[in-house]
Design a protein around this motif. Structure first.
Motif, PDB file in Angstrom:
ATOM      1  N   ILE A  68       0.834  -1.202   0.000  1.00  0.00           N
ATOM      2  CA  ILE A  68       0.000   0.000   0.000  1.00  0.00           C
ATOM      3  C   ILE A  68       0.871   1.255   0.000  1.00  0.00           C
ATOM      4  O   ILE A  68       0.606   2.207  -0.744  1.00  0.00           O
ATOM      5  N   TYR A  69       1.931   1.257   0.810  1.00  0.00           N
ATOM      6  CA  TYR A  69       2.783   2.444   0.896  1.00  0.00           C
ATOM      7  C   TYR A  69       3.422   2.776  -0.456  1.00  0.00           C
ATOM      8  O   TYR A  69       3.453   3.943  -0.869  1.00  0.00           O
ATOM      9  N   SER A  70       3.935   1.748  -1.147  1.00  0.00           N
ATOM     10  CA  SER A  70       4.595   2.010  -2.427  1.00  0.00           C
ATOM     11  C   SER A  70       3.611   2.559  -3.451  1.00  0.00           C
ATOM     12  O   SER A  70       3.955   3.438  -4.254  1.00  0.00           O
ATOM     13  N   ASN A  71       2.372   2.075  -3.426  1.00  0.00           N
ATOM     14  CA  ASN A  71       1.349   2.599  -4.339  1.00  0.00           C
ATOM     15  C   ASN A  71       1.017   4.047  -4.021  1.00  0.00           C
ATOM     16  O   ASN A  71       0.902   4.892  -4.924  1.00  0.00           O
ATOM     17  N   VAL A  72       0.846   4.352  -2.730  1.00  0.00           N
ATOM     18  CA  VAL A  72       0.517   5.723  -2.320  1.00  0.00           C
ATOM     19  C   VAL A  72       1.687   6.658  -2.602  1.00  0.00           C
ATOM     20  O   VAL A  72       1.508   7.757  -3.143  1.00  0.00           O
ATOM     21  N   LEU A 144       3.682   9.424   5.949  1.00  0.00           N
ATOM     22  CA  LEU A 144       2.929   8.496   5.098  1.00  0.00           C
ATOM     23  C   LEU A 144       2.962   7.083   5.657  1.00  0.00           C
ATOM     24  O   LEU A 144       1.945   6.370   5.627  1.00  0.00           O
ATOM     25  N   HIS A 145       4.113   6.671   6.179  1.00  0.00           N
ATOM     26  CA  HIS A 145       4.201   5.344   6.788  1.00  0.00           C
ATOM     27  C   HIS A 145       3.232   5.226   7.960  1.00  0.00           C
ATOM     28  O   HIS A 145       2.577   4.185   8.138  1.00  0.00           O
ATOM     29  N   ALA A 146       3.134   6.273   8.773  1.00  0.00           N
ATOM     30  CA  ALA A 146       2.231   6.247   9.928  1.00  0.00           C
ATOM     31  C   ALA A 146       0.780   6.133   9.488  1.00  0.00           C
ATOM     32  O   ALA A 146      -0.013   5.383  10.080  1.00  0.00           O
ATOM     33  N   ILE A 147       0.404   6.861   8.435  1.00  0.00           N
ATOM     34  CA  ILE A 147      -0.970   6.807   7.933  1.00  0.00           C
ATOM     35  C   ILE A 147      -1.271   5.430   7.348  1.00  0.00           C
ATOM     36  O   ILE A 147      -2.328   4.843   7.613  1.00  0.00           O
ATOM     37  N   VAL A 148      -0.343   4.885   6.572  1.00  0.00           N
ATOM     38  CA  VAL A 148      -0.547   3.564   5.963  1.00  0.00           C
ATOM     39  C   VAL A 148      -0.620   2.480   7.041  1.00  0.00           C
ATOM     40  O   VAL A 148      -1.445   1.556   6.953  1.00  0.00           O
TER      41      VAL A 148
END
Length: 371
Positions: A68-72, A144-148
């Motif tokens: 998910i992180y890489s896509n976002v 972003l990592h925290a949100i994912v």
């Protein structure tokens, strides 16, 4: 079927990860005995050559997160460009709603933008989306990592099914795993022993249940077995039970307020609520007001009719407590029904305002006689 590096295309890659979106909850079946390596190969007899169930949990969760992180992360430059154009556009005014370009990145994981924003809010990046979007251009990779990470925990809660718990090497691995992940839900089981016991019971063996006593004896303080694992997984994101009604808010609201305040409704209130909303509809977790309307509309016979034009929720007052007045407010049709996504307030009732179609428009038979 998941292997390390799946988010980069290893094994079945994204095809496998995409299939996860069809699930509400995940069950990660782990070889708690350590006799299997992460690639599925059998481990050696030597203790140093055993698999590490704790590491298996770590890399599986990491694969999901990095997918998910890489896509976002790859789409963030596009999101920032769109936000910049929106802010400098001639038609933009201070009263315009902020763009949800970022939230749309999560819709592909079978959720709504309201669900995605709740992950942003829980991660601590804004009490409202307007507040969050103003800070969005300054978000770092760590943000972003925290949100994912928050989104993954909400969207893909995972039960750890600790299999082969009857083997001598399992106890130490289970203790280590639970120590490393104290917040994770887990259930011990021995799938092979349960399957064999099921076959024996089906053949008429009255002593088949005794074959499962090994795991239950080792873990007497908890429920064990495949059925317990399934029940625990469902409990991570339980279904939502709604009581549709075409009546006014009043009867259902009085009932809900009694329950919210911890009191027992009177017989009069109970009977009025039952008359207004006699049936229950089980909804999947993450369902929206639109989903509820469609479900009620397709019941047999239909509980609601026409087209959805307005959604209102009734919630307890800002202070809460007994005697507190209810608050009624309009919400988007994609608003999530669960109270945990409604600003922390449990909605007492949802009002669906709809148009009413004619019998012909509803597909009912029409009398075409001479009259």
């Amino acid at each position: 079927g998941l292997v390390p590096g799946a988010f980069q295309g290893a094994g079945k890659g994204n095809a496998f990860l995409n299939d996860l979106c069809d699930a509400d909850t995940l069950i990660h079946v782990i070889d708690a005995s350590g006799t299997t390596l992460s690639d599925g190969a059998a481990a050696g007899a030597d203790a140093d050559a055993q698999g590490d169930p704790t590491a298996d949990v770590e890399w599986v969760q990491l694969e999901l997160h990095l997918w998910i992180y890489s896509n976002v992360r790859a789409k963030m430059p596009s999101v920032l460009r769109k936000l910049a154009r929106m802010r400098h556009g001639a038609r933009l005014s201070s009263s315009d709603e902020p763009s949800d370009y970022f939230l749309q990145l999560f819709v592909g994981y079978h959720c709504t933008t309201s669900f995605a924003f709740e992950a942003v809010r829980r991660a601590g990046f804004g009490r409202t989306w307007g507040e969050a979007v103003r800070a969005l251009p300054r978000w770092t990779a760590a943000n972003l990592h925290a949100i994912v990470a928050t989104f993954c925990a909400m969207r893909f809660p995972c039960l750890l099914a600790l299999n082969k718990a009857d083997m001598d090497t399992a106890a130490a691995h289970i203790a280590k795993l639970r120590g490393a992940y104290p917040q994770a839900r887990s259930t011990v089981l021995c799938a092979k022993a349960e399957y064999e016991a099921f076959k024996r019971a089906k053949a008429g063996d009255t002593a088949a249940a005794a074959a499962l006593e090994g795991v239950a004896t080792r873990y007497p303080a908890e429920l064990t077995g495949a059925r317990a694992a399934l029940n625990a997984a469902v409990a991570l994101r339980p279904p939502l039970y709604a009581f549709p009604t075409t009546d006014s808010f009043d009867a259902v609201a009085r009932m809900a307020m009694c329950r919210a305040e911890g009191g027992a409704p009177s017989l009069e209130v109970l009977e009025a609520a039952r008359a207004a909303a006699p049936l229950a509809v089980a909804m999947r977790p993450g369902s929206t007001a639109e989903d509820l309307f469609q479900a009620a509309k397709h019941e047999h016979p239909p509980l609601l009719e026409g087209d959805l034009v307005r959604v209102e929720v009734l919630s307890a007052g800002s202070e809460g407590g007994a005697g507190q007045a209810c608050q009624r407010r309009a919400v988007p049709r994609d608003a999530l029904l669960s109270g945990q996504f409604c600003g922390g307030k449990q909605p007492l009732a949802v009002r669906l305002v709809a148009t009413r179609r004619s019998r012909w428009q509803r597909g009912a038979a029409v009398d075409c006689g001479p009259q």
